[in-house]
Every structure is written in structure tokens, then in C-alpha cells.
Scaffold this active site. Structure first.
Site, PDB file in Angstrom:
ATOM      1  N   PRO A  20     -38.582 -37.606 -33.249  1.00  0.00           N
ATOM      2  CG  PRO A  20     -40.099 -37.303 -31.501  1.00  0.00           C
ATOM      3  CD  PRO A  20     -39.808 -38.185 -32.681  1.00  0.00           C
ATOM      4  CD  GLN A  73     -41.917 -35.141 -29.008  1.00  0.00           C
ATOM      5  OE1 GLN A  73     -40.896 -34.592 -28.610  1.00  0.00           O
ATOM      6  NE2 GLN A  73     -42.017 -36.459 -29.136  1.00  0.00           N
ATOM      7  CB  CYS A 102     -38.133 -36.555 -23.018  1.00  0.00           C
ATOM      8  SG  CYS A 102     -36.518 -35.756 -22.794  1.00  0.00           S
ATOM      9  CE  LYS A 141     -39.870 -41.260 -30.100  1.00  0.00           C
ATOM     10  NZ  LYS A 141     -38.949 -41.479 -28.992  1.00  0.00           N
ATOM     11  CG  ASN A 202     -37.462 -44.238 -31.583  1.00  0.00           C
ATOM     12  OD1 ASN A 202     -37.353 -43.576 -30.570  1.00  0.00           O
ATOM     13  ND2 ASN A 202     -36.633 -44.083 -32.596  1.00  0.00           N
ATOM     14  N   GLY A 203     -35.731 -46.900 -31.762  1.00  0.00           N
ATOM     15  CA  GLY A 203     -34.582 -47.327 -30.982  1.00  0.00           C
ATOM     16  C   GLY A 203     -33.675 -48.256 -31.765  1.00  0.00           C
ATOM     17  CG  ASP A 204     -30.519 -49.715 -30.494  1.00  0.00           C
ATOM     18  OD1 ASP A 204     -30.131 -48.570 -30.211  1.00  0.00           O
ATOM     19  OD2 ASP A 204     -30.438 -50.683 -29.709  1.00  0.00           O
ATOM     20  NE  ARG A 227     -29.360 -42.288 -30.097  1.00  0.00           N
ATOM     21  CZ  ARG A 227     -28.907 -43.140 -29.175  1.00  0.00           C
ATOM     22  NH1 ARG A 227     -27.814 -42.854 -28.501  1.00  0.00           N
ATOM     23  NH2 ARG A 227     -29.541 -44.273 -28.950  1.00  0.00           N
TER      24      ARG A 227
END
Length: 326
Positions: A20, A73, A102, A141, A202-204, A227
């Protein structure tokens, strides 16, 4: 608990999900990702429980039947409003996801998002309230912690599981990092070893190769792509294909990416109207045209352009230049 596990197992048929992203994973982007992946879990952009209490409906909750499986979400820090949001969204959602990760200032200052990692008891109350408001699986999350001195993700994840969370996605950075530095996938293994529910990392995750590295280092059940999907709606499907078939499909060509850009832009215009849709889409240009010749110059033209026909003309020129250099 066993019933919840079965529901999650039914939904999570892919080892990849769309993470999300506020103002990003809207109806249009979800539709594009679904075009290239039929089973990945899609997730909506963050929907404020305060907003839903005041304004029912709207484009933010729009979906198509083929979006399933899709997780909606929600964010907030008031359990009764989070329960109400879950009740309202249950007819649309296959899963309800709670945002506790967030890092944006205006979110955490309101005690939402990652601020909840500093208040695990309230976070647990929210999970229980949401569980009371829906029969759908509930996921959470969150991040590694608020700061490097507060790496409470293992204990936090255990507490969320005890409160009823059926699924976890963890961003491998702290709140203080925002999106800087490198995601520490190895840390996720500590969480995976201490909870029984599925965990997505999650991440990269920006390519098939980084997805492989993330799996190896984290031991997670799956990866959530954020992203990197903004300029390549095929990425989730290509990662999914690799883990199912062992085959690395090629990245889309410049011509294919420009066509996706146009489809995405057209979708936003159809959803929001031409003027608003064009302005909304400006954030996506850098991702779609990254790596092409004169990308910076082209981006500076596109982000200022308000005329649809002029945008199409520029896109046509990009395609022509790409063909000429082959």
C-alpha cells in the site's frame, strides 16, 4: 484461529503483493498490476478511518471484481472508528489491513501509522476492534521500530498475532529512516522465527534479483513491492512468474513502458477528469521514463505540461527516438 488460517491460505496464493502507498496504489494502478498478475494480493492506498466516518464512498474505495484478492488498508488510532471502517469496507475487501508503519510526520503526529509502535497496547486494541468488525482476515503492516533504539518489531509482531492478526507485512526500516538507507531484510528473519502467521517482507524490492535476495535474507513467506511498481506494473507479475516457473521474463521495452504510461495516464483521467488526472499523474513520470535517453530533460517537460495532446506528442517522440537508436 484455524478458520482464519484457511482464509489467509486461500487468499495468499502468490509470494508477491502490491504494497500500500498513499496516493499511489489507487484503482488505476491496482488495475494495471492485475493485468500482469492474476493472483498477487493487491492493497489499496491508506484510507483514514476518520475520513470514512465523515465521507462514505468515493474513488478511494473503488474496485473491480477482478481486483480480488484485494486488501483494503485503514489507518487510525481510535478502536471504535477502526471497527466501523472495517465494517463499512468488508463487502468490498478480501482482507482488512491496518497501517502501523506510515512514517509521515502528519500521520504519526496524529498518533496514527508508525506512532502505534510506541503504544503496543493500543495497537492490540485496534486489531481486536477490527476483528470484531469483520469476518475477513486482518493484517497489520509495520516497521522495525520507531527508531534504532526502539527495535521492538519482534515483540510487537507477537502482540499483534495474539490480538488476532492473521498476516503481517513488515517494512525493513525504522520510522526515523523514512525511506532512506537500505532496508535490512536480515532483521525480518527474527520476526518470522517468532510468529506463526505469514510474513511478507517490504522495502527495496525493485527487481527479480532483489526479490531473490530478500527471500534468502529474510526467510519471509513473500515480498511486498512498493515504489518499483510505479513505473513498471509488470514487475510483480514477473517476480511471481520467476518463483513459480524459475524463468526471468525480460523487463518491458521503452516502447512498452511508454504504452503503459499512456494507459495509466488515461486511466487517471477517466477516474478524475482530464485536468486533475494530468496533475495527479505527474508523480509517476520519473518512474516510467527512468533510464531512457535525456530522461531528466523529458521529465521536466512532462511535469509542467497540462495539455493532453502535447503529452501524447512528447510520448510519441520518446518512442521514435528509442526506435531510431536500435
Amino acid at each position: 484461529m484455524q478458520e482464519s488460517k484457511e482464509k489467509v491460505k486461500h487468499l495468499i496464493q502468490s509470494r508477491v503483493s502490491l504494497a500500500p502507498m498513499a496516493g499511489i496504489t489507487d484503482y488505476v494502478l491496482r488495475s494495471l498490476v492485475r493485468r500482469y498478475s492474476k493472483s498477487a494480493l493487491l492493497t489499496t492506498e491508506m484510507i483514514s478511518s476518520e475520513f470514512l466516518a465523515q465521507v462514505k464512498g468515493g474513488d478511494i474505495i473503488k474496485r473491480n471484481p477482478d481486483h480480488s484478492p484485494v486488501s483494503y488498508q485503514i489507518s487510525g488510532h481510535k478502536p471504535y472508528l477502526m471497527r466501523a471502517a472495517a465494517e463499512y469496507l468488508t463487502p468490498l475487501a478480501d482482507m482488512i489491513d491496518i497501517n502501523m508503519g506510515c512514517p509521515v510526520n502528519k500521520v504519526v503526529k496524529g498518533q496514527d501509522g508508525c506512532a502505534l509502535m510506541r503504544n503496543p497496547d493500543l495497537a492490540a486494541d485496534i486489531v481486536m476492534a477490527v476483528k470484531d468488525g469483520t469476518e475477513k482476515p486482518v493484517s497489520v503492516k509495520f516497521r522495525l521500530g520507531y527508531t534504532f533504539d526502539e527495535l521492538n518489531f519482534v515483540e510487537f509482531g507477537q502482540k499483534m498475532q495474539e490480538a488476532g492478526a492473521d498476516f503481517i507485512t513488515i517494512h525493513a526500516r525504522t520510522r526515523s529512516q523514512l525511506y532512506s538507507g537500505n532496508a535490512d531484510w536480515k532483521m525480518i528473519r527474527k520476526l518470522k522465527e517468532n510468529v506463526d502467521v505469514p510474513v511478507f517482507a517490504n522495502g527495496d524490492v525493485t527487481s527479480i534479483d532483489t526479490a531473490i535476495q530478500c527471500f534468502e535474507q529474510s526467510g519471509a513467506d513473500g515480498v511486498a513491492v512498493g515504489r518499483a511498481s510505479m513505473g513498471d506494473p509488470t514487475l510483480i507479475g514477473r517476480i511471481e512468474h520467476y518463483f513459480a516457473k524459475g524463468e526471468k521474463l525480460p523487463e518491458p521495452s521503452v516502447e512498452e513502458k511508454i504504452q503503459m504510461l499512456k494507459d495509466h495516464l488515461d486511466g487517471e483521467i477517466a477516474l478524475r477528469g482530464e485536468k486533475v488526472g494530468i496533475k495527479f499523474f505527474r508523480k509517476f513520470y520519473p518512474y516510467y521514463i527512468a533510464g531512457i535517453q535525456n530522461a531528466a530533460k523529458i521529465r521536466s517537460v512532462l511535469v509542467r505540461e497540462e495539455n493532453y495532446e502535447n503529452i501524447l506528442r512528447t510520448l510519441k517522440e520518446i518512442k521514435q527516438c528509442s526506435s531510431a537508436t536500435k
